[in-house]
Design an enzyme around this catalytic site. Sequence first.
Site, short mmCIF file in Angstrom:
data_model
loop_
_atom_site.label_atom_id
_atom_site.label_comp_id
_atom_site.label_asym_id
_atom_site.label_seq_id
_atom_site.Cartn_x
_atom_site.Cartn_y
_atom_site.Cartn_z
N TYR A 436 0.81 -1.23 0.00
CA TYR A 436 0.00 0.00 0.00
C TYR A 436 0.84 1.27 0.00
O TYR A 436 2.04 1.24 0.19
CB TYR A 436 -1.05 0.00 1.10
CG TYR A 436 -0.67 -0.11 2.56
CD1 TYR A 436 0.60 0.07 3.04
CD2 TYR A 436 -1.68 -0.39 3.49
CE1 TYR A 436 0.88 -0.01 4.39
CE2 TYR A 436 -1.41 -0.48 4.85
CZ TYR A 436 -0.14 -0.29 5.30
OH TYR A 436 0.13 -0.38 6.64
N GLU A 437 0.14 2.38 -0.27
CA GLU A 437 0.76 3.71 -0.47
C GLU A 437 1.78 3.69 -1.61
O GLU A 437 2.80 4.37 -1.56
CB GLU A 437 1.41 4.22 0.82
CG GLU A 437 0.57 4.12 2.07
CD GLU A 437 -0.80 4.78 1.96
OE1 GLU A 437 -1.05 5.48 0.96
OE2 GLU A 437 -1.63 4.58 2.86
N GLY A 438 1.50 2.90 -2.63
CA GLY A 438 2.41 2.78 -3.77
C GLY A 438 3.29 1.56 -3.59
O GLY A 438 4.11 1.49 -2.68
#
Length: 587
Positions: A436-438
């Site tokens: 997550y978050e890239g």
Amino acid sequence: MAGYIPPIDDISFLLGGVFDLDAQMAALPGFEEVNTDLATSILEEGGKFCAEILEPLNRSGDEEGCTLEDGLVTTPKGFAQAYGAFVDGGWAGLSGNPDYGGQGLPRVLQILLDEMLSSANLSFGLFPGLTRGAVEAIAHHATDELKQTYLPKMISGEWTGAMALTESSAGTDLGLLTTRAEPRGDGSYAIRGTKIFISSGDQDFGGNVVHLVLARLPDAPKGVKGISLFLVPKFLVKQDGSLGERNRMSVGSLEHKMGIHAQPTCVMNYDGAIGWLVGEPGRGLNAMFTMMNAERLFVGIQGLGIGEAANQKAAAYARDRLQGRSPDGARGPVPIIEHADVRKMLLTGRSLTEAGRALAVWTALQMDIATRHPDPEARRTADGFVALLTPVVKAAFTDFGFEIAVMSQQVFGGHGYIREWGMEQFVRDARITQIYEGTNGVQAMDLVGRKLAMDNGDVVRRFFALVHADLSSANGSAEFESAKGAVTEALVRLEQLTEDLLSTSADPMEAGASATDYLRFFALVSFGWLWVRMADKAAASVPTALTKRKLLLARFFAARLLPQTLALEAAIRAGATDIMALDADLF
């Protein structure tokens, strides 16, 4: 089963010894009264909260999970009470802006607290962490009215925050999102659409839940330039600041996940929910990345925290578990920590974790310099270093954190696969941090495709020059010279590889083929640099168990982990040809 021990001694060594926090803070207006003793005492209390209140909820929260019934989210038993104690203790506002009620302490204290939160209870730590990310975006881009309405209660922790970006067809490529925002004629907008994977999308702690939602205005063009950001609260706020009616937004379901079961990851439905524009129309990604960059650093710290906790428990188990005979065959059964393979796993985890913490502290100090230093050039340089290292911290720390969790589980043998020992939860929880978050692949592409080229490559060259200067000034013992030399040699190879990549940056295929290997190479050299700094300080200090460990771990890292850079370099120089040669239908 051994409990979590906050690494206060190591933190104190870094702050007071390696990085000279007193001098660093004295140069930053507003932080002059912050020193090592104050920072250590604050973090010691934060560590107690994490160890005594949050860690006991970690396994039970994982087993119970969150529930959704009649539209209401319920977190596991004890979470709401623990969150109330967290807020009452002032921990939510530790680094918050004093103009809105925060304590205004340096970012370096916040990052170290975040590490301990992640070690003790990752699912819990996401609530305040995501709220701070939302606060960053509102503080930098929202109107004064929105700031005054929302920031005080979000910084205090009374209200929480969430990011609503992802849709089923729009993950990394946010240009594909379809959520709409229609003007209502009074300055507000009606938000319609569905978002998925929304961490902290709702909770039962009380107060408000403030969503920052990416959506398109009616006349917006296709692609990312047509995206705007909107503040959408769970409850509308009255003129006097109290909570009014429920907004037209709801939790459609809770995601069924591999890990972080105690964190409500929601499918959110916005059915004409009222929201307000944050930043300029069509510039939503600009505002969102203010929040996202802060969150990417936070996610890296999550990986660090899990690695620390898993390694601690594995070391405690290895000291107690009796299996096999001593290497000379004379004794048995012996604690498994006497076996070389077990030691190698433990030392690998420890050397990566302690170097990671050092890099986290250095990066946080650069963040404080970038916002506080009176010299504009110093601020600009520090800001460039933070931008350069953000993808490295996010990706390398979470890759290493997952690897440490798996190695620590392996130390337990079959017991590591059994829930009651807690190790399989570390593995499951750590896995999301790489996604997550890239995703970490996206972080690597960001490093190679964008960050290396900042200021025509001058930012990364300034970073390498700083590392060279530190290595040259280190005056370690003679036995450490070989390790220092190995780090210097790896740095020279990294510099040449970087220049080669900069010269071929126009070829996206080559960049994509090399990115993840290059990021790991960069991280290992950065860790080696900080091991030289830590060993140099340890050699000059009064001998203690901690300084002895630092010297031995520095040598272990240089001899056993840094050589990975040779294989990484060879793989990078092999190029993209073999990667792209196979037709897609032959996979």
